[in-house]
Scaffold this active site. Structure first.
Site, mmCIF file in Angstrom:
data_model
loop_
_atom_site.group_PDB
_atom_site.id
_atom_site.type_symbol
_atom_site.label_atom_id
_atom_site.label_comp_id
_atom_site.label_asym_id
_atom_site.label_seq_id
_atom_site.Cartn_x
_atom_site.Cartn_y
_atom_site.Cartn_z
ATOM 1 N N ASP A 376 -3.322 94.623 25.857
ATOM 2 C CA ASP A 376 -4.603 94.602 26.565
ATOM 3 C C ASP A 376 -5.135 93.201 26.823
ATOM 4 O O ASP A 376 -5.901 92.995 27.766
ATOM 5 C CB ASP A 376 -5.634 95.425 25.793
ATOM 6 C CG ASP A 376 -5.320 96.913 25.832
ATOM 7 O OD1 ASP A 376 -4.596 97.332 26.761
ATOM 8 O OD2 ASP A 376 -5.774 97.650 24.950
ATOM 9 N N TYR A 461 -8.911 104.042 27.493
ATOM 10 C CA TYR A 461 -9.426 103.875 26.140
ATOM 11 C C TYR A 461 -10.723 103.088 26.102
ATOM 12 O O TYR A 461 -10.915 102.132 26.842
ATOM 13 C CB TYR A 461 -8.403 103.147 25.256
ATOM 14 C CG TYR A 461 -7.359 104.057 24.684
ATOM 15 C CD1 TYR A 461 -7.701 105.066 23.785
ATOM 16 C CD2 TYR A 461 -6.025 103.922 25.037
ATOM 17 C CE1 TYR A 461 -6.750 105.913 23.262
ATOM 18 C CE2 TYR A 461 -5.057 104.766 24.516
ATOM 19 C CZ TYR A 461 -5.430 105.766 23.625
ATOM 20 O OH TYR A 461 -4.484 106.599 23.113
#
Length: 579
Positions: A376, A461
């Site tokens: 990420d 998420y």
């Protein structure tokens, strides 16, 4: 007649009197409520710690500093950078600006009043499409920069090819246009299988990494229904796009996956679909099980946080003080939240505590999820720290802070209320003991902790990041994941890699890795990490007689000569039970 008029006058007089009383009461209530003390409005007791202006050495860049760096780089003719959000991959695009942290030794000298104020600088990342390279520059001094230098080789010991860049908004725009062309060429299939036409489309969800070899820029893109909770509505269609070229007209579709079957080209898929040689997906309206809209209205308000005597913490610029704690903070666009110069009782115990990476690894028989390893920070963890919702993400009474970021944008962007700070009860005592055996007494301490929080929403998420400061002097780094699972279309063999969560929907098996940086400075900087290994050894108890000291040796001898499963001591001897 006169009596009727008298009754009417009396009635209207009473009505006017009641209205006047109501208005007067409302005014009085307003005046008194304005004068009355409110919960959390005023601190009753003084703070134990004072704010330190030197904490600004860790402060994120201000809006003006971002603009100064941007304007300075735009004036450098040899860089020839663009700040257009839809810049072409072949352009030189100014992608990122953020604080360049000074060296630790220099900062510690400054904080401990032994050195000069460190030079304030920024890091700028430019995607040099014209040169085919990604470069990092240090720009300074701030707020009025006069120099920049290329630090790419110094930091990475190599040149970074342009294919290693993250996908920008400009490139996404080109990708979406490219995919519209794919849909139009497969018109009949897209309509019959997914109800896609000029007015309806599918949402694309890309997978990572973009290839299996260094230099690859080939992305499997999965498609999902354009409905709430898009991530749990896969349609069974995936496309491998080669977008390595800086010229979007040279991009190609290398492979396609339809209902678990691979095809080498769009023409191959269309031909076999028309010939009836593939197992067709027939469009069916999708249920709304992914919606976040509440199905039931709450019957009453839940428990709330309030500060009876005012807040026991204070925030000034980028510095927080709370009881015996003090620390500076920041939010990196790439790695997320971080704190510096963490002190307890006035003593520094941490130089830095920061998020570094959030990684998730998936498994599947379909290519998108089969390859996927999300890193990420390559997208930007702090980049997606959006506004926090009062009463849901953080308590109503929390302190909310704005942040500015410059990543893949034409100018600095303000993110309102993207950090929150609050003290809350832990729901258990800090310590307690009830003395039942001897004194029949009780001693205990109520416990609460300070929470420093931000929430980053990266695709499906949502990561809730907490740094928690306890009154015991301990610090906890905590992350809680929520949001949506990442799913794929259910095809033959896929149940080995997850669980079916809806019709034709597989919740893919995956795992998460989260990395934090912890730079401890307890009683100075000469700290080290130590582990202790354990092993079983036979030893005699020091108070045993000489006869009892021989027991372990007897057991060992019996173990060598016989197959025994269990030995134990009786009051007189050692008994071993055979296998």
């Amino acid at each position: 007649m006169g009596e009727h008029s008298m009754n009417s006058c009396t009635k209207w007089t009473l009505v006017l009197f009641v209205l006047a009383s109501i208005i007067l009461n409302i005014v009085l209530i307003g005046i008194r409520s304005g004068r009355a003390p409110k919960c959390s409005a005023k601190r009753v007791h003084p703070l134990r710690r004072e704010h330190d202006e030197r904490s600004r050495v860790f402060a994120d860049l201000s809006r003006d500093e971002y603009l100064q760096v941007q304007r300075y780089l735009l004036r450098q003719k040899d860089l020839d950078v663009s700040t257009s959000q839809i810049a072409e991959p072949s352009d030189n695009f100014l992608f990122l600006i953020e604080l360049s942290l000074p060296g630790k030794a220099q900062v510690l000298a400054y904080l401990d009043q032994k050195g000069a104020d460190p030079t304030r600088e920024a890091t700028a990342v430019v995607f040099h499409g014209k040169q085919g390279l990604v470069k990092e520059y240090v720009v300074g001094p701030l707020p009025n920069p006069t120099y920049y230098r290329d630090v790419t080789q110094e930091r990475y010991q190599t040149q970074i090819p342009i294919t290693a860049r993250t996908v920008t908004i400009g490139e996404y725009k080109l990708l979406f246009t490219f995919l519209e062309g794919v849909f139009s060429r497969l018109g009949r299939l897209m309509k019959e299988s997914f109800d896609v036409d000029r007015d309806k489309t599918l949402n694309a969800f890309e997978q990572m990494p973009r290839g299996v070899q260094s230099g690859d820029r080939k992305t499997w893109i999965s498609f999902f229904r354009d409905v709430p909770g898009v991530y749990i509505h896969p349609v069974g269609f995936e496309v491998l796009v080669n977008h390595q070229s800086l010229n979007a007209s040279a991009w190609t579709v290398e492979r396609l996956l339809y209902n678990g079957q691979y095809f080498n080209s769009m023409e191959d898929l269309q031909h076999q679909y028309d010939a009836g040689s593939v197992k067709k997906i027939v469009y069916k309206e999708s249920p709304g099980h992914g919606s976040l809209r509440p199905r039931n209205k709450p019957l009453q308000i839940g428990p709330q946080l309030f500060y009876a005597e005012g807040k026991r913490y204070s925030v000034s610029h980028n510095h927080v003080v709370y009881l015996d704690w003090s620390f500076a903070f920041g939010l990196s666009s790439l790695t997320g939240m971080r704190v510096f110069d963490v002190r307890f009782g006035g003593e520094r115990i941490l130089y830095e505590l920061s998020v570094q990476e959030a990684m998730s690894v998936y498994g599947s028989v379909t290519p998108g999820m089969m390859l996927t390893k999300f890193l990420d920070s390559s997208i930007g963890i702090g980049r997606f720290a959006h506004e926090l919702v009062r009463g849901v993400d953080c308590p109503h009474q929390a302190t909310y802070l704005d942040t500015y970021r410059y990543i893949d944008v034409p100018g600095p962007v303000r993110f309102r209320n993207s950090i929150c700070v609050f003290e809350h009860s832990t729901g258990q005592p800090l310590r307690r003991h009830f003395s039942d055996f001897f004194h029949n007494s009780y001693g205990g301490m109520a416990n609460s902790a300070l929470v420093f929080r931000t929430i980053t929403s990266i695709g499906n998420y949502d990561y809730m990041w907490d740094f928690i400061f306890y009154q015991s002097g301990s610090v906890e780094a905590k992350v809680h994941a929520t949001g949506y699972i990442s799913s794929s279309y259910l095809v033959d063999g896929n149940l080995r890699f997850g669980h079916q969560v809806a019709e034709n929907v597989l919740g893919n098996i995956h795992t998460h890795f989260v990395n934090f940086k912890v730079d401890l400075d307890v009683l100075g900087v000469k700290n080290y990490f130590q582990t202790k290994d354990m092993k079983y050894v036979n030893m005699s108890l020091p108070w045993m007689t000489e006869r009892w000291a021989l027991v372990p040796q007897l057991v060992e001898q019996q173990l060598k000569t016989e197959q025994v499963g269990l030995c134990f001591w009786t009051s007189l001897t050692v008994v071993c039970i055979g296998l």
